[in-house]
Scaffold this active site. Structure first.
Site, PDB file in Angstrom:
ATOM      1  N   LYS A   1       8.730   1.628   3.286  1.00  0.00           N
ATOM      2  CA  LYS A   1       7.512   1.651   4.113  1.00  0.00           C
ATOM      3  C   LYS A   1       7.708   0.887   5.412  1.00  0.00           C
ATOM      4  O   LYS A   1       7.480   1.412   6.502  1.00  0.00           O
ATOM      5  CB  LYS A   1       6.329   1.019   3.361  1.00  0.00           C
TER       6      LYS A   1
ATOM      7  N   GLY B   1       0.809  -1.216   0.000  1.00  0.00           N
ATOM      8  CA  GLY B   1       0.000   0.000   0.000  1.00  0.00           C
ATOM      9  C   GLY B   1       0.837   1.259   0.000  1.00  0.00           C
ATOM     10  O   GLY B   1       1.988   1.268  -0.411  1.00  0.00           O
ATOM     11  N   SER B   2       0.234   2.313   0.526  1.00  0.00           N
ATOM     12  CA  SER B   2       0.845   3.634   0.475  1.00  0.00           C
ATOM     13  C   SER B   2       1.858   3.826   1.599  1.00  0.00           C
ATOM     14  O   SER B   2       2.147   2.916   2.365  1.00  0.00           O
ATOM     15  CB  SER B   2      -0.253   4.695   0.589  1.00  0.00           C
ATOM     16  N   SER B   3       2.312   5.028   1.726  1.00  0.00           N
ATOM     17  CA  SER B   3       3.299   5.349   2.752  1.00  0.00           C
ATOM     18  C   SER B   3       2.660   5.622   4.116  1.00  0.00           C
ATOM     19  O   SER B   3       3.303   6.166   4.999  1.00  0.00           O
ATOM     20  CB  SER B   3       4.129   6.554   2.308  1.00  0.00           C
ATOM     21  N   GLY B   4       1.425   5.235   4.323  1.00  0.00           N
ATOM     22  CA  GLY B   4       0.742   5.418   5.591  1.00  0.00           C
ATOM     23  C   GLY B   4       1.294   4.567   6.716  1.00  0.00           C
ATOM     24  O   GLY B   4       0.894   4.704   7.866  1.00  0.00           O
TER      25      GLY B   4
END
Length: 141
Positions: A93, A64-67
């Site tokens: 990440k 997924g994203s850099s969250g």
């Protein structure tokens, strides 16, 4: 009880021990977990509804994203972070997530931890020396 020693590479230093929580699914840091409880919320994830709070989280890596960094930093602040992390694939990440969690983390083990470690095994992570000690379940179910 059977003990197994794995050797790997430190990502975040320190020592911790606890019960293993293992998944062969990658974990999404943004939208895949509730950082206030450490609970996996991704509906199709094999750990859906389970919390990594106070566990040694064993997983292949991040997706997924850099969250990841925000979610795992929030989990640490909420007291819901894992005690330690063991993972196979290092990405920015998961590395940043491990750093902000401040939990000992190791990777690049000499054997695949996903085939050796089972949920419920007792794990000692000495990330400073790259050592993972596994105490297998006495009565696996």
């Amino acid at each position: 009880m059977k003990k197994i020693i794995l050797r790997g590479r430190k990502v975040v230093g320190g020592c911790a021990e606890g019960e293993a929580l293992v998944t062969k699914d990658t974990i999404s840091g943004w939208g895949g977990l509730n950082p206030l409880t450490g609970t996996i919320t991704e509906l199709r994830h094999e750990l859906y509804g389970q919390s990594f709070k106070d566990k040694v989280l064993v997983f292949p890596g991040a997706k997924g994203s850099s969250g990841w960094s925000v979610s795992f930093h929030t989990a640490r602040l909420a007291g819901a972070a894992p005690k330690a992390m063991i993972f196979n694939v290092v990405t920015t990440k998961v590395a940043l997530g491990a750093v902000v969690t401040r939990a000992p983390a190791v990777t690049d083990l000499d054997q695949d931890p996903l085939t050796i470690i089972e949920t419920g095994d007792w794990i000692k992570v000495d990330a400073d020396n790259g050592i993972v000690e596994i105490t297998k379940l006495a009565n696996p179910s």
